[in-house]
Design a protein around this motif. Structure first.
Motif, PDB file in Angstrom:
ATOM      1  N   LEU A 161      13.463   8.773  -9.858  1.00  0.00           N
ATOM      2  CA  LEU A 161      12.152   9.138 -10.391  1.00  0.00           C
ATOM      3  C   LEU A 161      11.101   8.945  -9.304  1.00  0.00           C
ATOM      4  O   LEU A 161      11.066   7.900  -8.652  1.00  0.00           O
ATOM      5  N   ASP A 162      10.253   9.936  -9.144  1.00  0.00           N
ATOM      6  CA  ASP A 162       9.105   9.861  -8.230  1.00  0.00           C
ATOM      7  C   ASP A 162       7.853   9.821  -9.088  1.00  0.00           C
ATOM      8  O   ASP A 162       7.524  10.798  -9.748  1.00  0.00           O
ATOM      9  N   ARG A 163       7.194   8.674  -9.103  1.00  0.00           N
ATOM     10  CA  ARG A 163       5.946   8.537  -9.849  1.00  0.00           C
ATOM     11  C   ARG A 163       4.824   8.141  -8.895  1.00  0.00           C
ATOM     12  O   ARG A 163       3.960   7.344  -9.211  1.00  0.00           O
ATOM     13  N   THR A 164       4.856   8.712  -7.692  1.00  0.00           N
ATOM     14  CA  THR A 164       3.846   8.364  -6.692  1.00  0.00           C
ATOM     15  C   THR A 164       2.495   9.000  -6.984  1.00  0.00           C
ATOM     16  O   THR A 164       1.504   8.627  -6.358  1.00  0.00           O
ATOM     17  N   TYR A 172       8.562   4.532  -6.955  1.00  0.00           N
ATOM     18  CA  TYR A 172       9.820   5.263  -6.946  1.00  0.00           C
ATOM     19  C   TYR A 172      10.838   4.430  -7.701  1.00  0.00           C
ATOM     20  O   TYR A 172      10.845   3.204  -7.601  1.00  0.00           O
ATOM     21  N   VAL A 173      11.720   5.113  -8.429  1.00  0.00           N
ATOM     22  CA  VAL A 173      12.873   4.465  -9.056  1.00  0.00           C
ATOM     23  C   VAL A 173      14.113   5.052  -8.384  1.00  0.00           C
ATOM     24  O   VAL A 173      14.241   6.274  -8.248  1.00  0.00           O
ATOM     25  N   TYR A 174      15.013   4.163  -7.978  1.00  0.00           N
ATOM     26  CA  TYR A 174      16.237   4.558  -7.276  1.00  0.00           C
ATOM     27  C   TYR A 174      17.456   3.992  -7.997  1.00  0.00           C
ATOM     28  O   TYR A 174      17.349   3.063  -8.781  1.00  0.00           O
ATOM     29  N   ALA A 175      18.616   4.500  -7.604  1.00  0.00           N
ATOM     30  CA  ALA A 175      19.895   3.857  -7.907  1.00  0.00           C
ATOM     31  C   ALA A 175      20.452   3.389  -6.570  1.00  0.00           C
ATOM     32  O   ALA A 175      20.414   4.129  -5.580  1.00  0.00           O
ATOM     33  N   ASP A 176      20.939   2.147  -6.530  1.00  0.00           N
ATOM     34  CA  ASP A 176      21.584   1.663  -5.314  1.00  0.00           C
ATOM     35  C   ASP A 176      22.971   2.318  -5.225  1.00  0.00           C
ATOM     36  O   ASP A 176      23.367   3.073  -6.132  1.00  0.00           O
ATOM     37  N   ASP A 202       0.836  -1.200   0.000  1.00  0.00           N
ATOM     38  CA  ASP A 202       0.000   0.000   0.000  1.00  0.00           C
ATOM     39  C   ASP A 202       0.875   1.256   0.000  1.00  0.00           C
ATOM     40  O   ASP A 202       2.095   1.190   0.119  1.00  0.00           O
ATOM     41  N   ARG A 203       0.208   2.406  -0.118  1.00  0.00           N
ATOM     42  CA  ARG A 203       0.925   3.682  -0.213  1.00  0.00           C
ATOM     43  C   ARG A 203       1.704   4.015   1.062  1.00  0.00           C
ATOM     44  O   ARG A 203       2.783   4.597   0.992  1.00  0.00           O
ATOM     45  N   GLN A 204       1.149   3.678   2.228  1.00  0.00           N
ATOM     46  CA  GLN A 204       1.878   3.951   3.466  1.00  0.00           C
ATOM     47  C   GLN A 204       3.171   3.143   3.513  1.00  0.00           C
ATOM     48  O   GLN A 204       4.219   3.650   3.897  1.00  0.00           O
ATOM     49  N   SER A 205       3.105   1.881   3.101  1.00  0.00           N
ATOM     50  CA  SER A 205       4.320   1.057   3.048  1.00  0.00           C
ATOM     51  C   SER A 205       5.311   1.636   2.037  1.00  0.00           C
ATOM     52  O   SER A 205       6.529   1.598   2.268  1.00  0.00           O
ATOM     53  N   LEU A 206       4.799   2.167   0.942  1.00  0.00           N
ATOM     54  CA  LEU A 206       5.673   2.787  -0.057  1.00  0.00           C
ATOM     55  C   LEU A 206       6.403   3.980   0.561  1.00  0.00           C
ATOM     56  O   LEU A 206       7.617   4.125   0.399  1.00  0.00           O
ATOM     57  N   ALA A 207       5.682   4.806   1.296  1.00  0.00           N
ATOM     58  CA  ALA A 207       6.313   5.961   1.950  1.00  0.00           C
ATOM     59  C   ALA A 207       7.341   5.502   2.979  1.00  0.00           C
ATOM     60  O   ALA A 207       8.445   6.072   3.065  1.00  0.00           O
ATOM     61  N   ASP A 208       7.010   4.469   3.754  1.00  0.00           N
ATOM     62  CA  ASP A 208       7.945   3.950   4.757  1.00  0.00           C
ATOM     63  C   ASP A 208       9.213   3.411   4.105  1.00  0.00           C
ATOM     64  O   ASP A 208      10.329   3.690   4.550  1.00  0.00           O
ATOM     65  N   GLN A 209       9.052   2.627   3.042  1.00  0.00           N
ATOM     66  CA  GLN A 209      10.214   2.026   2.370  1.00  0.00           C
ATOM     67  C   GLN A 209      11.018   3.070   1.604  1.00  0.00           C
ATOM     68  O   GLN A 209      12.236   2.933   1.460  1.00  0.00           O
TER      69      GLN A 209
END
Length: 136
Positions: free
Chosen positions: A110-113, A121-125, A90-97
């Motif tokens: 990239l933020d596509r929320t 979200y797209v990240y680079a490690d 869910d969205r709350q888990s997305l915000a937490d992660q």
């Protein structure tokens, strides 16, 4: 033919094997393959490490390379060639992660929320490999 090859590892190249393994170990709650744990003291010269899930199944491996050119995605100069997708419920888990990923050293690409169908979200490690976290 009686079967098919089975995927054993997804292997990520890195110039810092322990550092990248630690990033994903913490991000995903994985464990080191027995024998791959960090040494209590002394230099860590690991050139190959494996992370497993709670049942001992291999999930990710990391191998040392001398040089690694970071992708320039979304610009096409250096394509990403591979990325990892992770889901949350869910969205709350997305915000937490999202907060956890940034705290562990991920770089937001990239933020596509705002997408109502598939917020992500797209990240680079830390080594520059792209990965996504999205509501599945």
């Amino acid at each position: 033919m009686t079967g098919f090859p089975q995927l054993q590892n997804t292997v990520l190249d890195t110039t810092d094997v322990r550092g990248l393994a630690e990033f994903y170990r913490q991000l995903l709650g994985l464990r080191y393959l027995p024998g791959d744990e960090p040494a209590p003291q002394g230099p860590d010269d690991a050139d190959w490490l494996v992370l497993t899930d709670g049942q001992g199944r291999r999930q990710l491996a990391f191998q040392l390379v001398d040089r690694l050119e970071r992708t320039t995605w979304p610009r096409p100069d250096v394509p990403m060639q591979l990325h990892l997708d992770f889901t949350v419920p869910d969205r709350q888990s997305l915000a937490d992660q999202h907060a956890r990923a940034l705290g562990l050293g991920a770089e937001l690409l990239l933020d596509r929320t705002d997408d109502p169908d598939e917020p992500l979200y797209v990240y680079a490690d830390p080594a520059g490999h792209p990965f996504c976290i999205f509501v599945g």
